[in-house]
Design an enzyme around this catalytic site. Structure first.
Site, PDB file in Angstrom:
ATOM      1  CD  GLU A   1      -3.053  -0.840   2.235  1.00 49.81           C
ATOM      2  OE1 GLU A   1      -3.072   0.062   3.031  1.00 49.81           O
ATOM      3  OE2 GLU A   1      -3.776  -1.881   2.140  1.00 49.81           O
TER       4      GLU A   1
ATOM      5  CG  HIS B   1      -6.506   0.736   4.232  1.00 49.46           C
ATOM      6  ND1 HIS B   1      -5.303  -0.083   4.747  1.00 49.46           N
ATOM      7  CD2 HIS B   1      -7.074   0.672   5.146  1.00 49.46           C
ATOM      8  CE1 HIS B   1      -5.463  -0.727   5.768  1.00 49.46           C
ATOM      9  NE2 HIS B   1      -6.878  -0.505   6.057  1.00 49.46           N
TER      10      HIS B   1
HETATM   11  P1  NAD Z   1     -12.496  -9.352  14.873  1.00 42.70           P
HETATM   12  O1  NAD Z   1     -11.220  -9.629  15.662  1.00 42.70           O
HETATM   13  O2  NAD Z   1     -13.589  -9.124  15.631  1.00 42.70           O
HETATM   14  O3  NAD Z   1     -12.721 -10.574  14.185  1.00 42.70           O
HETATM   15  C1  NAD Z   1     -12.061 -11.345  13.305  1.00 42.70           C
HETATM   16  C2  NAD Z   1     -12.584 -12.636  13.208  1.00 42.70           C
HETATM   17  O4  NAD Z   1     -11.879 -13.491  12.235  1.00 42.70           O
HETATM   18  C3  NAD Z   1     -12.715 -13.480  14.583  1.00 42.70           C
HETATM   19  O5  NAD Z   1     -14.028 -13.961  14.874  1.00 42.70           O
HETATM   20  C4  NAD Z   1     -11.531 -14.650  14.211  1.00 42.70           C
HETATM   21  O6  NAD Z   1     -12.082 -15.668  15.082  1.00 42.70           O
HETATM   22  C5  NAD Z   1     -11.936 -14.868  12.697  1.00 42.70           C
HETATM   23  N1  NAD Z   1     -10.473 -15.522  12.328  1.00 42.70           N
HETATM   24  C6  NAD Z   1      -9.293 -15.534  12.579  1.00 42.70           C
HETATM   25  N2  NAD Z   1      -8.442 -16.341  11.880  1.00 42.70           N
HETATM   26  C7  NAD Z   1      -9.513 -17.112  11.218  1.00 42.70           C
HETATM   27  C8  NAD Z   1      -9.433 -18.126  10.282  1.00 42.70           C
HETATM   28  N3  NAD Z   1      -8.273 -18.647   9.964  1.00 42.70           N
HETATM   29  N4  NAD Z   1     -10.615 -18.531   9.751  1.00 42.70           N
HETATM   30  C9  NAD Z   1     -11.790 -18.077  10.091  1.00 42.70           C
HETATM   31  N5  NAD Z   1     -12.148 -17.012  11.010  1.00 42.70           N
HETATM   32  C10 NAD Z   1     -10.802 -16.547  11.503  1.00 42.70           C
HETATM   33  O7  NAD Z   1     -11.930  -8.334  13.688  1.00 42.70           O
HETATM   34  P2  NAD Z   1     -13.002  -7.285  13.012  1.00 42.70           P
HETATM   35  O8  NAD Z   1     -13.069  -5.912  13.805  1.00 42.70           O
HETATM   36  O9  NAD Z   1     -13.862  -7.924  12.377  1.00 42.70           O
HETATM   37  O10 NAD Z   1     -11.638  -6.952  11.892  1.00 42.70           O
HETATM   38  C11 NAD Z   1     -11.545  -7.888  10.828  1.00 42.70           C
HETATM   39  C12 NAD Z   1     -10.131  -7.402  10.272  1.00 42.70           C
HETATM   40  O11 NAD Z   1     -10.674  -6.354   9.455  1.00 42.70           O
HETATM   41  C13 NAD Z   1      -8.949  -6.712  11.204  1.00 42.70           C
HETATM   42  O12 NAD Z   1      -8.171  -7.812  11.330  1.00 42.70           O
HETATM   43  C14 NAD Z   1      -8.438  -5.916  10.227  1.00 42.70           C
HETATM   44  O13 NAD Z   1      -7.308  -6.460   9.706  1.00 42.70           O
HETATM   45  C15 NAD Z   1      -9.639  -5.448   9.081  1.00 42.70           C
HETATM   46  N6  NAD Z   1      -9.907  -3.903   9.208  1.00 42.70           N
HETATM   47  C16 NAD Z   1      -9.980  -3.236   8.094  1.00 42.70           C
HETATM   48  C17 NAD Z   1     -10.440  -2.051   8.130  1.00 42.70           C
HETATM   49  C18 NAD Z   1     -10.041  -1.129   6.774  1.00 42.70           C
HETATM   50  O14 NAD Z   1      -9.874  -0.135   6.971  1.00 42.70           O
HETATM   51  N7  NAD Z   1     -10.313  -1.756   5.759  1.00 42.70           N
HETATM   52  C19 NAD Z   1     -10.796  -1.370   9.321  1.00 42.70           C
HETATM   53  C20 NAD Z   1     -10.848  -2.251  10.490  1.00 42.70           C
HETATM   54  C21 NAD Z   1     -10.580  -3.524  10.293  1.00 42.70           C
END
Ligand code: NAD
Length: 307
Positions: A264, A282
């Site tokens: 990025e 992003h």
């Molecule tokens: P979270 O921790 O609440 O949820 C992530 C889920 O993924 C959890 O339930 C976990 O059990 C599951 N998980 C982990 N590994 C896994 C696997 N191998 N198979 C299946 N499930 C699996 O996180 P969230 O707040 O929902 O955010 C998810 C992701 O989104 C973050 O980790 C971050 O990287 C990304 N994010 C991106 C932005 C953006 O600006 N685009 C903003 C916020 C978060």
């Protein structure tokens, strides 16, 4: 007696500062503090608030003799020496819950953009073209959305997609533990193969970990329905971008929408430059509400810690 002293080192939304001051805290806003100034100043404070700019090094933590907490307004903690904080009993908090709704809403926007080809239609109008006949889309109602990873964002998205009359499938790692939330959000928990093979839209919401790197690659894409759409607003590395590019060029997938990339900003635009890709720089968490929430959430967490 004076309340706890908090040093805010990076710009955060005013609302969090207001909450701290109303709780009797003395808040010092030094949002362009340099690394040296930070080390010199930190000794006078009970807590610090940072975003990603300020590096909370071992040296700074050592100088923070009365520090009890470090708050990161936002998600990533890579600018904080977590081991050094732990060794000194300093609590580190962040606000991963703040952008969940913003990201879930953005994914809805991406789905609608793909389904109705909104970016392409807008681009044609800006170029003075009227390509109405080429822009027949599909509707979301009745389509199946597959959500990989059912955490904060997955849950919010499932509820919203249900309101659009989509069928929602989700792949949840610890099914038994989370089944209550899956049902509450109106989704069905299925295995990954079933999700990939049954969904018209697949969206990924897992963190980037060694186990999730390239979780969606050639094999998983070939298990998807022909003509399906893939969305990634999690982290770039969870999708194998080259496998995705090939699937978009061959027509295996009808389209993809991306907010995040392995690099990025991406230097190579062979993926983002494709006509059937909607790409964003992003901006998943970039809303006023999410920014406000990232500051209010850490302010409230600090008050819980410092009293
Ligand atoms: P979270 O921790 O609440 O949820 C992530 C889920 O993924 C959890 O339930 C976990 O059990 C599951 N998980 C982990 N590994 C896994 C696997 N191998 N198979 C299946 N499930 C699996 O996180 P969230 O707040 O929902 O955010 C998810 C992701 O989104 C973050 O980790 C971050 O990287 C990304 N994010 C991106 C932005 C953006 O600006 N685009 C903003 C916020 C978060």
């Amino acid at each position: 007696m004076d309340g706890p002293r908090v040093l805010v080192c990076d710009p955060i939304h005013d609302e969090g500062v207001k909450i701290l001051r109303e709780a009797g805290y003395i808040v010092d806003l030094r949002t362009s503090i340099t690394a040296n100034e930070f080390v010199d100043a930190v000794g006078d404070f009970d807590a610090i608030v940072v975003r990603s700019r300020t590096k909370v090094t071992e040296q700074a933590l050592e100088a923070g003799k009365r520090l009890k907490a470090v708050a990161r307004a936002g998600v990533g903690l890579d600018n904080i020496d977590l081991n050094a904080a732990k060794q000194r009993g300093i609590i580190v908090v962040n606000s991963p819950e703040a952008p969940s709704n913003a990201v879930a809403e953005l994914v809805l926007g991406l789905m609608l953009s793909l389904a109705r080809r909104i970016p392409e239609a807008d681009d044609s109008m800006k170029k003075g073209k009227w390509i109405k006949k080429r822009l027949t889309g599909i509707e979301l109602k009745g389509k199946t959305l597959g959500i990989i990873g059912f955490g904060r964002i997955g849950y919010q998205l499932a509820k919203k997609a249900g309101a659009l009359e989509m069928r929602v499938l989700t792949y949840v790692r610890e099914r038994e533990k989370f089944i209550e939330f899956v049902e509450e959000a109106g989704a069905d928990a299925v295995d990954l193969d079933e999700l990939l093979g049954s969904s018209d839209f697949v969206t990924i919401h897992v963190p980037l970990l060694p186990q999730t790197k390239h979780m969606i690659g050639t094999e998983e894409i070939s298990a998807m329905k022909d003509g399906a759409y893939l969305i990634n607003a999690a982290r770039g590395g969870v999708i194998d971008e080259e496998a995705l590019r090939k699937a978009l060029v061959s027509g295996k997938l009808a389209g993809a929408a991306l907010d995040v990339y392995e690099e990025e900003p991406p230097r190579d635009i062979s993926l983002t430059g494709l006509q059937n890709v909607v790409s964003l720089p992003h901006i998943g968490a970039a809303t006023i509400e999410a920014k406000r929430a990232s500051s209010t959430v850490v302010a409230e967490k600090l008050i819980k810690i410092l009293g």
